[in-house]
Write an enzyme that holds these catalytic residues in place. Sequence first.
Site, PDB file in Angstrom:
ATOM      1  N   ASP A  53      -6.700  -7.460  14.062  1.00 50.89           N
ATOM      2  CA  ASP A  53      -6.315  -8.813  14.469  1.00 50.89           C
ATOM      3  C   ASP A  53      -7.134  -9.292  15.672  1.00 50.89           C
ATOM      4  O   ASP A  53      -7.634 -10.422  15.700  1.00 50.89           O
ATOM      5  CB  ASP A  53      -4.815  -8.865  14.778  1.00 50.89           C
ATOM      6  CG  ASP A  53      -4.330  -7.678  15.608  1.00 50.89           C
ATOM      7  OD1 ASP A  53      -5.162  -6.877  16.080  1.00 50.89           O
ATOM      8  OD2 ASP A  53      -3.108  -7.538  15.781  1.00 50.89           O
ATOM      9  N   ASP A 111       4.432  -8.945   9.431  1.00 49.34           N
ATOM     10  CA  ASP A 111       4.701  -7.523   9.255  1.00 49.34           C
ATOM     11  C   ASP A 111       6.132  -7.346   8.765  1.00 49.34           C
ATOM     12  O   ASP A 111       6.963  -8.269   8.851  1.00 49.34           O
ATOM     13  CB  ASP A 111       4.491  -6.781  10.577  1.00 49.34           C
ATOM     14  CG  ASP A 111       3.016  -6.573  10.891  1.00 49.34           C
ATOM     15  OD1 ASP A 111       2.182  -6.799   9.995  1.00 49.34           O
ATOM     16  OD2 ASP A 111       2.695  -6.200  12.041  1.00 49.34           O
ATOM     17  N   ASP A 157       0.823  -1.216   0.000  1.00 56.67           N
ATOM     18  CA  ASP A 157       0.000   0.000   0.000  1.00 56.67           C
ATOM     19  C   ASP A 157       0.859   1.268   0.000  1.00 56.67           C
ATOM     20  O   ASP A 157       0.374   2.358   0.302  1.00 56.67           O
ATOM     21  CB  ASP A 157      -0.904   0.022   1.240  1.00 56.67           C
ATOM     22  CG  ASP A 157      -2.197  -0.764   1.034  1.00 56.67           C
ATOM     23  OD1 ASP A 157      -2.394  -1.300  -0.067  1.00 56.67           O
ATOM     24  OD2 ASP A 157      -2.993  -0.847   1.983  1.00 56.67           O
ATOM     25  N   ASP A 201       8.815  -5.986   9.817  1.00 58.98           N
ATOM     26  CA  ASP A 201       9.981  -6.067  10.693  1.00 58.98           C
ATOM     27  C   ASP A 201      10.169  -7.459  11.287  1.00 58.98           C
ATOM     28  O   ASP A 201      11.005  -7.648  12.173  1.00 58.98           O
ATOM     29  CB  ASP A 201       9.874  -5.028  11.816  1.00 58.98           C
ATOM     30  CG  ASP A 201       8.543  -5.093  12.552  1.00 58.98           C
ATOM     31  OD1 ASP A 201       7.564  -5.588  11.970  1.00 58.98           O
ATOM     32  OD2 ASP A 201       8.481  -4.627  13.710  1.00 58.98           O
TER      33      ASP A 201
END
Length: 496
Positions: A241, A148, A93, A150
Amino acid sequence: MIIETTIIIIYTISLLLIFMYALAQLNLLLNYLASKKKVDNSPKFDFSKPEEIPFVTIQLPVYNEMYVMERLLDNIAKIDYPSDKLEIQVLDDSTDETVESTRAHVEKLAATGLDIKHITRVDRTGFKAGALKEGLKIAKGEFIAIFDSDFLPEPDWLKRTVPYFKDDKIGVVQTRWGHLNRNYSILTKIQAFALDAHFTLEQVGRNSKGHFINFNGTAGLWRKTCIIDAGNWEGDTLTEDLDLSYRAQLKNWKFKYLENVETPAELPIVISAARSQQFRWNKGGAENFRKMLGRVLKSKNISPKTKLHGLLHLLNSTMFLNVLVVAILSIPMLYIKNEYTHLKPYFYVMSFFVVSSIIFFVCYWFMYKNIYGGGFKNFVRYIGMFFIFFSIAMGFSLHNSIAVLEGHWGKKSEFVRTPKFNISSIKDSWKKNKYIKKTISIHVIFEGLLMAYFAFGMYSAFIVGNQGGDFGLFPFHLMLFLGFGFVFVKSITSKV
């Protein structure tokens, strides 16, 4: 006396709520310890039989991740899983130059034979939830792994998690977060301390007794049919989530938490990044309490105890509000105590609630010991770490309480992502990170005022009463002074 009575009532209610939360934590500790005696007999896929190996889609939702995209993609490319049973979706995105650099990197990896696709959207409707939902439309996998930007899973991550889906009632397998930069600073140490408590004590304590747990947004694996059956991803809260987790479990899907599978990730190293993450998590928790309260209470599929733990779980972030109320009112209470001597019996009873702190101390010790080991030296280190953690956690209470109130009031806000740094390669040049928030929040000014307020609280200990002061609340006010001082000073000095 009306003002004093009101203060006493609010103070007492807040203390009682904190005590209830502490008792729930103690129950989770007992569950955690009991779980260690159990043998895991979960049915598992046999990976020596090709016909049993299911197709998996890995989704990587990303947004303007200049500093970690290359590391992420190279790491995911090392996942050890049959190539004909794996696809990777980069759900991008981004709105900056990383769109093109990511596309080029994906094409390079695809040229090696890896089934990897770069998927973009015209707009960010639904933010992360919207990106995941969009990718799900074309996902080939029976199971959906989410990471994600990281997070750096080990190559055998899928082989250690997918087998648990042999049980067709399992909708989610969640793994424990590790911390690549745990010892980088005091800030990263206290974040790791808090997350370790969640990923040991809370997740295991709830999951071992069949209570609701949450998918943590990353480092987990979903059954695709579970996502669809639960109503798919929704972007009406900041913690999509937690939202989908509760909707799935209310539909009788089971979650499996794997404490022994660690997925390393990077903690925020600058306080503005930690603040934005904390704000999103705490506001999202309150939003989900609003959204899920009625559904949990009305559900006929879960026990009263699971309902209670579920509600306390959804109210986790609201504890910051209770802590802030107790903290602010503790100074007026100090003066009330010494002015109205006939209330001494009440204050003797109230002193019992120091037990809450003792419960937290005991609970977190087992978590600490599990990671660092026991022994006298580690226990001494733990005492210092607990004091620092508690102080700084209280220092975040104003910031997090504002997030909680916005969540309960239904005030909508944009999904603010947490800047990533990849400090292993850029080291001290993190200040050049273009995603760091450049402005100081107005909240920081009030945190500075609260630092001064609790300095006055410490001073008050010396002047109240007729017998040389009252130092019962002095340690509490000292921790609050240090906590708000840390948050205030770091927020000012970390501005770039």
